[in-house]
Design an enzyme around this catalytic site. Structure first.
Site, PDB file in Angstrom:
ATOM      1  N   LEU A 275       0.882  -1.165   0.000  1.00 56.44           N
ATOM      2  CA  LEU A 275       0.000   0.000   0.000  1.00 56.44           C
ATOM      3  C   LEU A 275       0.917   1.212   0.000  1.00 56.44           C
ATOM      4  O   LEU A 275       1.953   1.214   0.669  1.00 56.44           O
ATOM      5  CB  LEU A 275      -0.895   0.017   1.247  1.00 56.44           C
ATOM      6  N   ASP A 276       0.546   2.254  -0.734  1.00 57.82           N
ATOM      7  CA  ASP A 276       1.369   3.458  -0.808  1.00 57.82           C
ATOM      8  C   ASP A 276       1.611   4.062   0.571  1.00 57.82           C
ATOM      9  O   ASP A 276       0.842   3.842   1.503  1.00 57.82           O
ATOM     10  CB  ASP A 276       0.688   4.515  -1.686  1.00 57.82           C
ATOM     11  N   PHE A 277       2.655   4.866   0.648  1.00 59.98           N
ATOM     12  CA  PHE A 277       3.023   5.581   1.876  1.00 59.98           C
ATOM     13  C   PHE A 277       1.830   6.323   2.468  1.00 59.98           C
ATOM     14  O   PHE A 277       1.588   6.279   3.676  1.00 59.98           O
ATOM     15  CB  PHE A 277       4.150   6.567   1.548  1.00 59.98           C
TER      16      PHE A 277
ATOM     17  N   THR B  25      -1.374   5.738   1.853  1.00 55.26           N
ATOM     18  CA  THR B  25      -2.593   4.937   1.869  1.00 55.26           C
ATOM     19  C   THR B  25      -2.644   4.085   3.130  1.00 55.26           C
ATOM     20  O   THR B  25      -1.650   3.483   3.521  1.00 55.26           O
ATOM     21  CB  THR B  25      -2.656   4.021   0.629  1.00 55.26           C
TER      22      THR B  25
END
Length: 240
Positions: A101-103, A105
């Protein structure tokens, strides 16, 4: 099946690179036979030895983490930022995230030390449903949300059909909350899909992975998956 050097590294004998060197030098045996090729894969039933010492495999473990925003989906970060394994400090096994998951998110992320399981879930053919809730700039028209469902063109090709549902909108602030269900796992896919229709994401959370939810968890909380849940995930991934 996992690569021999990975099995040796996971058991704590050496780093992956050093394990490769041990194999090339003929210091590794599989089922009593010396192996010098790096492409060899072994199963859980194969007997692996390094200089005559049996390699003890780690017991497979499976965890569900409610990843907070501002955390890297990795086991280490060269900039010293928090990583997902910082929230599972008392785990003896060398676990790593399944996908990422993105930073910025938050939401549901799985971690394991079972490479076969991780590869099964991440394989494009598994098509496990992932549900995200996004707060976006502006209020997308029904035509635009339908385009998300049909598929939108990104730089790496068209996205597969998805499901989109408007949960709420704030006309004064010109923002909307949209639920998006996808089966793919491309890099930053949800954010790129909303950018493609002209409504950049302000906030993003993964709320569900297959049948798994964040019920009862707060950001930073984690729990071990039950044996039944692991079995269900395998079945779900293999059924596609």
């Amino acid at each position: 099946m996992e690569r021999l050097q990975k099995v040796i590294a996971h058991a704590g004998f050496a780093s992956r690179r050093k394990a490769e060197q041990l194999i090339i030098e003929g210091q590794v045996k599989v089922n009593g036979k010396v192996v010098k090729e790096l492409g060899v894969k072994v199963s859980s039933t194969d007997r692996v030895e390094v200089n005559g010492i049996p390699v003890e495999r780690e017991e497979p473990v499976y965890f569900l983490l409610y990843k907070p925003r501002g955390v890297i989906s990795s086991v280490q970060d060269d900039k010293g930022r928090k990583v997902v394994t910082d929230f599972l400090l008392n785990i003896e096994q060398r676990i790593y995230p399944i996908g990422r998951l993105d930073f910025d998110t938050s939401g549901l992320l799985l971690l394991t030390n079972d490479g076969e399981f991780a590869n099964l879930l991440m394989h494009p053919k598994s098509e496990i449903e992932k549900i995200y809730v996004a707060k976006v700039k502006g209020i997308p028209s029904r035509e635009k949300t339908k385009s998300l469902e049909k598929g939108v063109k990104l730089e790496d090709g068209m996205t597969a059909p998805a499901k989109a549902k408007m949960l709420s909108m704030d006309k004064k602030k010109q923002t909307a909350i949209i639920e998006l269900s996808i089966h793919e796992g491309r890099n930053r896919q949800v954010r790129r899909m909303f950018e493609a229709i002209g409504h950049p994401v302000m906030k993003l959370k993964r709320e569900r992975y297959g049948f798994l939810t964040l019920h009862g968890l707060k950001p930073g909380d984690a729990r071990e998956l039950t044996a039944h849940e692991v079995k269900q995930l395998r079945t779900l991934a293999q059924a596609k």
